[in-house]
Design a protein around this motif. Structure first.
Motif, PDB file in Angstrom:
ATOM      1  N   ALA A  54       0.985  -1.102  -0.023  1.00 41.99           N
ATOM      2  CA  ALA A  54      -0.118   0.031  -0.083  1.00 41.99           C
ATOM      3  C   ALA A  54       0.836   1.042   0.060  1.00 41.99           C
ATOM      4  O   ALA A  54       0.621   2.265  -0.696  1.00 41.99           O
ATOM      5  CB  ALA A  54      -0.948  -0.129   1.182  1.00 41.99           C
ATOM      6  N   ALA A  55       1.959   1.262   0.869  1.00 38.56           N
ATOM      7  CA  ALA A  55       2.879   2.317   0.787  1.00 38.56           C
ATOM      8  C   ALA A  55       4.366   1.806   0.885  1.00 38.56           C
ATOM      9  O   ALA A  55       4.624   0.796   1.566  1.00 38.56           O
ATOM     10  CB  ALA A  55       2.522   3.126   1.884  1.00 38.56           C
TER      11      ALA A  55
ATOM     12  N   THR B 186       8.303   3.798   1.214  1.00 47.36           N
ATOM     13  CA  THR B 186       9.332   4.865   1.184  1.00 47.36           C
ATOM     14  C   THR B 186      10.622   4.399   1.153  1.00 47.36           C
ATOM     15  O   THR B 186      10.842   3.505   2.259  1.00 47.36           O
ATOM     16  CB  THR B 186       8.967   5.881   2.405  1.00 47.36           C
TER      17      THR B 186
ATOM     18  N   ASN C 274      14.826   5.439   1.122  1.00 47.05           N
ATOM     19  CA  ASN C 274      15.849   6.734   1.176  1.00 47.05           C
ATOM     20  C   ASN C 274      17.316   5.916   0.731  1.00 47.05           C
ATOM     21  O   ASN C 274      17.513   5.069   1.115  1.00 47.05           O
ATOM     22  CB  ASN C 274      15.924   7.146   2.576  1.00 47.05           C
TER      23      ASN C 274
ATOM     24  N   VAL D  98       7.673  -5.377  11.605  1.00 47.33           N
ATOM     25  CA  VAL D  98       7.622  -4.832  13.059  1.00 47.33           C
ATOM     26  C   VAL D  98       6.154  -4.940  13.910  1.00 47.33           C
ATOM     27  O   VAL D  98       6.137  -4.729  14.926  1.00 47.33           O
ATOM     28  CB  VAL D  98       8.151  -3.382  13.322  1.00 47.33           C
TER      29      VAL D  98
ATOM     30  N   HIS E 169       3.135  -3.587   8.965  1.00 46.76           N
ATOM     31  CA  HIS E 169       4.384  -2.496   9.009  1.00 46.76           C
ATOM     32  C   HIS E 169       5.707  -3.184   8.877  1.00 46.76           C
ATOM     33  O   HIS E 169       5.829  -3.804   9.838  1.00 46.76           O
ATOM     34  CB  HIS E 169       4.216  -1.442  10.147  1.00 46.76           C
TER      35      HIS E 169
ATOM     36  N   THR F 122       9.930  -2.502   8.081  1.00 43.69           N
ATOM     37  CA  THR F 122      10.993  -1.696   7.937  1.00 43.69           C
ATOM     38  C   THR F 122      12.161  -2.418   6.821  1.00 43.69           C
ATOM     39  O   THR F 122      11.888  -3.942   6.812  1.00 43.69           O
ATOM     40  CB  THR F 122      11.934  -1.460   9.152  1.00 43.69           C
TER      41      THR F 122
ATOM     42  N   THR G 139      17.517   2.674   3.462  1.00 43.62           N
ATOM     43  CA  THR G 139      16.615   2.365   4.544  1.00 43.62           C
ATOM     44  C   THR G 139      15.358   2.808   4.014  1.00 43.62           C
ATOM     45  O   THR G 139      15.034   3.477   3.042  1.00 43.62           O
ATOM     46  CB  THR G 139      16.965   3.546   5.548  1.00 43.62           C
ATOM     47  N   GLY G 140      14.381   2.106   4.724  1.00 39.02           N
ATOM     48  CA  GLY G 140      12.908   2.313   4.278  1.00 39.02           C
ATOM     49  C   GLY G 140      11.934   1.763   5.083  1.00 39.02           C
ATOM     50  O   GLY G 140      12.257   0.837   6.069  1.00 39.02           O
ATOM     51  N   THR G 141      10.554   1.828   4.885  1.00 36.70           N
ATOM     52  CA  THR G 141       9.401   1.652   5.414  1.00 36.70           C
ATOM     53  C   THR G 141       8.444   1.006   4.601  1.00 36.70           C
ATOM     54  O   THR G 141       8.411   1.608   3.269  1.00 36.70           O
ATOM     55  CB  THR G 141       8.958   2.468   6.475  1.00 36.70           C
ATOM     56  N   ALA G 142       7.749  -0.007   4.888  1.00 36.20           N
ATOM     57  CA  ALA G 142       6.716  -0.201   3.715  1.00 36.20           C
ATOM     58  C   ALA G 142       5.260  -0.520   4.466  1.00 36.20           C
ATOM     59  O   ALA G 142       5.394  -1.256   5.805  1.00 36.20           O
ATOM     60  CB  ALA G 142       7.092  -1.463   2.927  1.00 36.20           C
ATOM     61  N   LEU G 143       4.008  -0.622   3.918  1.00 35.25           N
ATOM     62  CA  LEU G 143       2.883  -0.885   4.528  1.00 35.25           C
ATOM     63  C   LEU G 143       2.261  -1.785   3.562  1.00 35.25           C
ATOM     64  O   LEU G 143       2.199  -1.532   2.372  1.00 35.25           O
ATOM     65  CB  LEU G 143       2.069   0.307   4.696  1.00 35.25           C
TER      66      LEU G 143
ATOM     67  N   TYR H 173      12.135   8.330  -1.943  1.00 30.01           N
ATOM     68  CA  TYR H 173      11.320   8.043  -2.928  1.00 30.01           C
ATOM     69  C   TYR H 173       9.990   7.275  -2.226  1.00 30.01           C
ATOM     70  O   TYR H 173      10.138   6.201  -1.464  1.00 30.01           O
ATOM     71  CB  TYR H 173      11.983   7.093  -3.630  1.00 30.01           C
ATOM     72  N   THR H 174       8.791   7.537  -2.722  1.00 24.57           N
ATOM     73  CA  THR H 174       7.641   7.105  -2.055  1.00 24.57           C
ATOM     74  C   THR H 174       6.877   6.669  -2.927  1.00 24.57           C
ATOM     75  O   THR H 174       6.533   7.297  -4.147  1.00 24.57           O
ATOM     76  CB  THR H 174       6.825   8.175  -1.089  1.00 24.57           C
TER      77      THR H 174
END
Lengths: 276, 276
Positions: free
Chosen positions: A70-71, A73, A75, A92, A100, A102, A114-118, A218-219
């Motif tokens: 869904a999302a 981001t 870096n 996490v 969620h 990382t 580095t980043g995060t995702a949903l 970047y998202t």
């Protein structure tokens, strides 16, 4: 023959159990190995969209993954060196309707991403697209844009620029173009994550000439389900513009539609630039 | 009397040296303690902008921080409980002109926030703002919008909605409003990170009525320097709209200008919604 994108996002599982997640619950980092692919090289290091896709693939290919992207981001912290990389993913939090993550990519030089995702499960709700589709000719009526820079990754896509080329100065940084894959492959969230980075830097569209620039953040927000994506035609309609250039950075707001006019993604970047 | 925002972003250093970063180089996680503040409470848990500001403050108050915030993305993984939280920050890469951080907020329940941030040194470059400022009356000519929901955090701001209120159904989710702080305080990057979340959920502007919604991913790109921010007037001009509502999520693209028309931030969200 394997599609170069499938080769790119292939992940090697941890060689020994120690690298793998422990049995104690769902969470915890897991490291898989990926490698750069020559077909996805950019001027220095790989195309950012390729590295973003590898980060996302590390998550979606994890046996613990629940739901669809869904999302995302990411870096870009440092240049990615040619060769192997460790993709460290961690779910996490797993909630009822979303998860969620990382993500981090490490190479010998240290952390490069580095980043995060949903991830989320699709639910039937109110649906409406407010943003109107740009009024453009169909892909068959737009000439293929010849490559002006010999960058390997660009050969994975066919560009049909409708307006805002990187070769003419303009008061607006907006570019509208049709983009398809040179070697056909059904769209999915990971290949869409790669394709949302196809925009050349907005500063090129302003000045009409290339200059040093690189995405730092970047998202991608994904608006649609796997089935809807897979059913899309080959051509994506892509539009992007900057809001402001200042102090060595500019933002980019982009949207990507399917061939049938469905809005597939909203994508944003913060981009570093110099020499202008 | 301490401003409630300064109380909110106050970080307690690690109590013992063991929690602190090791002396071996610049990198490594460091944990500081923050706590929720009753003045920043939302319906459930704190105002998201307040928690985002705490995450960013954990970074900017770190003795290793170099440069000013350029990009921040935080994902809200779970409800934040009232009380203390551990803010774990890590400068994973320090480059010549920028610094990449990760941030995590942990509570007893587990991780409630994950994120990344980019700090950067301002450099003189080409500068231009492409996005035009909305044509609106000056703040003094716009009535203060009365509160329709008794949410503590809203009392920290004074809202002057120009168009797109949450109380009238509309075919467009766009809202334009002036926002100022109820208790005056010079703007900085951390308070701007909080203020970029002042938009009520876009679904309210569509339906004209509140319904369950919550930000899951929140991004701010900062376009300006500390000195320029501090010199801004008290009123921010804020505009936001969704591109698409679908499958339980919508995106939001927002922009925030200073009183003098300078574009201060581009801000985006992915928001969960239901019941509509």
């Amino acid at each position: 023959m394997t599609h170069s994108f499938d080769a790119l996002i292939a992940m090697e599982d941890p060689a020994d159990g120690a690298q793998s997640t422990s049995g104690a619950g769902l969470g915890g980092p897991r490291t898989v190995t990926a490698r750069t692919h020559p077909a996805w090289a950019n001027m220095v290091g790989p195309y950012g969209g390729a590295t973003a896709a590898q980060a996302l693939a590390g998550i979606t290919s994890d046996p613990r993954a629940q739901g669809r992207p869904a999302a995302l981001t990411v870096n870009f912290a440092a240049p990615v060196d040619e060769g192997t990389m460790e993709v460290v993913v961690d779910p996490v939090r797993t909630n009822r309707s979303n998860q969620h993550w990382t993500v981090r990519i490490d190479q010998e030089s240290g952390t490069v991403l580095t980043g995060t995702a949903l991830l989320a499960r699709g639910r039937e709700t109110f649906t409406d697209t407010e943003l109107s589709v740009p009024d453009v000719p169909v892909p068959a009526d737009v000439d293929i844009t010849p490559y002006t820079m010999a960058l390997p990754w660009m050969e994975n896509y066919v560009f049909r620029i409708v307006s805002g080329p990187p070769t003419a100065a303009s008061a607006s940084s907006e570019t509208v173009m049709w983009v398809s894959q040179a070697q056909r492959r059904p769209w999915d969230h990971v290949s869409l994550a790669a394709a949302c980075d196809v925009f050349f830097p907005r500063i090129f569209a302003r000045t009409g000439t290339p200059s040093p620039a690189g995405t730092v953040s970047y998202t991608v927000y994904f608006h649609t389900a796997p089935e809807a994506l897979a059913a899309q035609g080959e051509h994506l309609l892509c539009r992007a513009a900057a809001s402001r250039f200042h102090e060595g950075h500019f933002d980019q707001i982009g949207h990507v539609w399917g061939e049938d006019g469905e809005l597939l993604a909203t994508t944003t970047q913060l981009v570093y630039f110099k020499g202008v």
